[in-house]
Motif scaffolding. Sequence first.
Motif, PDB file in Angstrom:
ATOM      1  N   SER A  39      28.792 -52.109 -18.679  1.00  0.00           N
ATOM      2  CA  SER A  39      27.985 -51.445 -19.486  1.00  0.00           C
ATOM      3  C   SER A  39      27.389 -52.566 -20.416  1.00  0.00           C
ATOM      4  N   LYS A  40      27.717 -53.877 -19.914  1.00  0.00           N
ATOM      5  CA  LYS A  40      26.964 -55.046 -21.010  1.00  0.00           C
ATOM      6  C   LYS A  40      27.405 -54.986 -22.209  1.00  0.00           C
ATOM      7  N   ASP A  41      28.624 -54.421 -22.447  1.00  0.00           N
ATOM      8  CA  ASP A  41      29.373 -54.505 -24.049  1.00  0.00           C
ATOM      9  C   ASP A  41      30.317 -55.785 -23.815  1.00  0.00           C
ATOM     10  N   TYR A  42      29.693 -57.041 -23.951  1.00  0.00           N
ATOM     11  CA  TYR A  42      30.478 -58.148 -23.733  1.00  0.00           C
ATOM     12  C   TYR A  42      31.558 -58.493 -24.776  1.00  0.00           C
ATOM     13  N   PRO A  43      31.323 -58.162 -26.437  1.00  0.00           N
ATOM     14  CA  PRO A  43      32.335 -58.196 -27.008  1.00  0.00           C
ATOM     15  C   PRO A  43      33.612 -57.447 -26.928  1.00  0.00           C
ATOM     16  N   ALA A  44      33.190 -56.312 -26.598  1.00  0.00           N
ATOM     17  CA  ALA A  44      34.147 -55.354 -26.228  1.00  0.00           C
ATOM     18  C   ALA A  44      35.297 -55.703 -25.251  1.00  0.00           C
ATOM     19  N   ALA A  45      34.411 -56.258 -24.166  1.00  0.00           N
ATOM     20  CA  ALA A  45      35.217 -56.713 -22.844  1.00  0.00           C
ATOM     21  C   ALA A  45      36.086 -57.761 -23.166  1.00  0.00           C
ATOM     22  N   ILE A  46      35.491 -58.751 -24.112  1.00  0.00           N
ATOM     23  CA  ILE A  46      36.379 -59.715 -24.448  1.00  0.00           C
ATOM     24  C   ILE A  46      37.772 -59.259 -25.378  1.00  0.00           C
ATOM     25  N   ASP A  47      37.327 -58.437 -25.963  1.00  0.00           N
ATOM     26  CA  ASP A  47      38.541 -57.723 -27.123  1.00  0.00           C
ATOM     27  C   ASP A  47      39.482 -57.220 -26.052  1.00  0.00           C
ATOM     28  N   LEU A  48      39.202 -56.480 -25.141  1.00  0.00           N
ATOM     29  CA  LEU A  48      40.202 -55.860 -24.269  1.00  0.00           C
ATOM     30  C   LEU A  48      40.767 -56.663 -23.413  1.00  0.00           C
ATOM     31  N   TYR A  49      40.135 -57.810 -22.773  1.00  0.00           N
ATOM     32  CA  TYR A  49      40.806 -58.613 -21.965  1.00  0.00           C
ATOM     33  C   TYR A  49      41.959 -59.552 -22.745  1.00  0.00           C
ATOM     34  N   THR A  50      41.315 -59.577 -24.305  1.00  0.00           N
ATOM     35  CA  THR A  50      42.490 -60.497 -24.771  1.00  0.00           C
ATOM     36  C   THR A  50      43.733 -59.862 -25.164  1.00  0.00           C
ATOM     37  N   GLN A  51      43.347 -58.303 -25.338  1.00  0.00           N
ATOM     38  CA  GLN A  51      44.741 -57.436 -25.468  1.00  0.00           C
ATOM     39  C   GLN A  51      45.395 -57.532 -24.226  1.00  0.00           C
ATOM     40  N   ALA A  52      45.015 -57.444 -23.177  1.00  0.00           N
ATOM     41  CA  ALA A  52      45.685 -57.543 -21.884  1.00  0.00           C
ATOM     42  C   ALA A  52      46.539 -58.789 -21.817  1.00  0.00           C
ATOM     43  N   LEU A  53      45.956 -59.580 -22.105  1.00  0.00           N
ATOM     44  CA  LEU A  53      46.338 -61.204 -22.091  1.00  0.00           C
ATOM     45  C   LEU A  53      47.683 -61.202 -23.129  1.00  0.00           C
ATOM     46  N   ALA A  54      47.552 -60.541 -24.148  1.00  0.00           N
ATOM     47  CA  ALA A  54      48.703 -60.671 -25.205  1.00  0.00           C
ATOM     48  C   ALA A  54      50.064 -59.800 -24.381  1.00  0.00           C
ATOM     49  N   LEU A  55      49.726 -58.765 -23.788  1.00  0.00           N
ATOM     50  CA  LEU A  55      50.618 -58.083 -23.079  1.00  0.00           C
ATOM     51  C   LEU A  55      51.251 -58.794 -21.774  1.00  0.00           C
ATOM     52  N   HIS A  56      50.143 -59.448 -21.153  1.00  0.00           N
ATOM     53  CA  HIS A  56      50.878 -60.292 -19.680  1.00  0.00           C
ATOM     54  C   HIS A  56      49.946 -61.605 -19.816  1.00  0.00           C
ATOM     55  N   PRO A  57      50.373 -62.518 -20.586  1.00  0.00           N
ATOM     56  CA  PRO A  57      49.891 -63.915 -20.721  1.00  0.00           C
ATOM     57  C   PRO A  57      49.964 -64.728 -19.169  1.00  0.00           C
ATOM     58  N   ARG A  58      49.165 -65.676 -19.354  1.00  0.00           N
ATOM     59  CA  ARG A  58      49.023 -66.314 -17.940  1.00  0.00           C
ATOM     60  C   ARG A  58      48.619 -65.638 -16.751  1.00  0.00           C
ATOM     61  N   ASN A  59      47.781 -64.662 -17.008  1.00  0.00           N
ATOM     62  CA  ASN A  59      47.650 -63.809 -15.736  1.00  0.00           C
ATOM     63  C   ASN A  59      46.210 -64.320 -15.538  1.00  0.00           C
ATOM     64  N   ALA A  60      45.907 -64.772 -14.234  1.00  0.00           N
ATOM     65  CA  ALA A  60      44.663 -65.565 -13.991  1.00  0.00           C
ATOM     66  C   ALA A  60      43.671 -64.847 -13.788  1.00  0.00           C
ATOM     67  N   ILE A  61      43.679 -63.523 -13.558  1.00  0.00           N
ATOM     68  CA  ILE A  61      42.616 -62.390 -13.005  1.00  0.00           C
ATOM     69  C   ILE A  61      42.144 -62.249 -14.406  1.00  0.00           C
ATOM     70  N   TYR A  62      43.260 -61.850 -15.575  1.00  0.00           N
ATOM     71  CA  TYR A  62      42.706 -61.479 -16.999  1.00  0.00           C
ATOM     72  C   TYR A  62      41.710 -62.606 -17.484  1.00  0.00           C
ATOM     73  N   LEU A  63      42.351 -63.828 -17.375  1.00  0.00           N
ATOM     74  CA  LEU A  63      41.586 -64.922 -17.837  1.00  0.00           C
ATOM     75  C   LEU A  63      40.148 -65.384 -17.376  1.00  0.00           C
ATOM     76  N   SER A  64      40.098 -65.139 -15.824  1.00  0.00           N
ATOM     77  CA  SER A  64      39.028 -65.200 -15.329  1.00  0.00           C
ATOM     78  C   SER A  64      37.885 -64.188 -15.651  1.00  0.00           C
ATOM     79  N   ASN A  65      38.388 -62.795 -15.807  1.00  0.00           N
ATOM     80  CA  ASN A  65      37.561 -61.768 -16.178  1.00  0.00           C
ATOM     81  C   ASN A  65      36.994 -62.124 -17.686  1.00  0.00           C
ATOM     82  N   ARG A  66      37.958 -62.693 -18.729  1.00  0.00           N
ATOM     83  CA  ARG A  66      37.440 -63.064 -19.876  1.00  0.00           C
ATOM     84  C   ARG A  66      36.367 -64.202 -19.880  1.00  0.00           C
ATOM     85  N   ALA A  67      36.616 -65.005 -18.903  1.00  0.00           N
ATOM     86  CA  ALA A  67      35.648 -66.249 -18.686  1.00  0.00           C
ATOM     87  C   ALA A  67      34.259 -65.768 -18.451  1.00  0.00           C
TER      88      ALA A  67
END
Length: 366
Positions: free
Chosen positions: A120-148
């Motif tokens: 939906s091109k809501d990039y700030p929301a996407a960044i926040d959601l990926y950050t929350q995912a990383l808080a639960l599952h740190p060092r997940n390459a997919i989540y980091l790549s998606n946030r990148a």
Amino acid sequence: MATTTKQRLALAICDFLSTSLTDGTLSAEDKDSIDVAINCIGESFKVDPTDPAAVSAATGTQNLLQIYGVYEKLKSTTTASAAKPASNTAGTSEKAKEPTDDEKARAEDLKARGNRAMASKDYPAAIDLYTQALALHPRNAIYLSNRAAAYSAARDHASARADAEQAVSIDPKYTKAWSRLGLARFALGDAKGSMEAYRQGIEHEGNGGSEAMKKGFETAKRRVDELEGETADAAPTARGGGGGGGGPDLASLASLFGGGGGGGNRDGASGGGGGGLPDLSSIMSNPMFASMAQNLMSNPDMMQNLMSNPRLREMADRFSSGGGMPDLGSLMNDPNIADMARNMMGGGGGGADDGSNPGAGRGAGR
């Protein structure tokens, strides 16, 4: 007297505003507005900003500005210490923090929602959601790549590079992270680093790499070649001088038009001999002569041939000594000069920049 935390904070704010009028932070023109603000705060919070004892009791030994300064220092220290384990932690410490199945499931749900926000091109929301995912599952390459990818889409390329570099350090075989690292580095002006990231991606993909990865590599490589070419072109021009394949001899060019023999003035002014110097601004406003000059300055060999032609040297000497302008019709009868003139008019521009950028898709990963 202030009895609650909020009342004491209101008094501290009023004290900060009053101090700002006397310490030079604010001008005297702001006094009326600040006075109104202080009165409004006092009335709203039921405190008296003019009572020194109340203000002193609220602020203690440090005023609000000093307290906030301490907070900023603590914040920067905490952020720096928190960042270190994010980039350097490995081995047994990470195994000890392995997320539970429930945390992994919640992280996957957050990642899926982040992917929808990206779509939906809501990039700030996407960044926040990926950050929350990383808080639960740190060092997940997919989540980091998606946030990148989300950071790149939001034009925060430095953060994108940091996430992508961490992702490839965790899982070098996850090739989307290499692609996003290549894109981030290219956007930050690191064409060589971008080319290396795409090369690694192609290597890990195998079978010669995907078309998107190869396109990113070729675009980065083309930029590296352009930069190296610009450096090579600039070096002889900066040195000046004529022989040995160097750049155009600008001093000789100046003398050709009647300038001083010492290389001409840096502002372009030149004192010609009798008869006066031609109006160079009028000459260069003519598209034909402007094109000739551009081609001449971009071709060192043509410049050397021009300056070594005895007819032209004779013309320059005669003109600079007051002999007036030469008979150009007679001059053009010289086949060598005529050929050089045709070459200058022909010119050969380089291809236009295609404006392409490397990178295989911005979309979120798996």
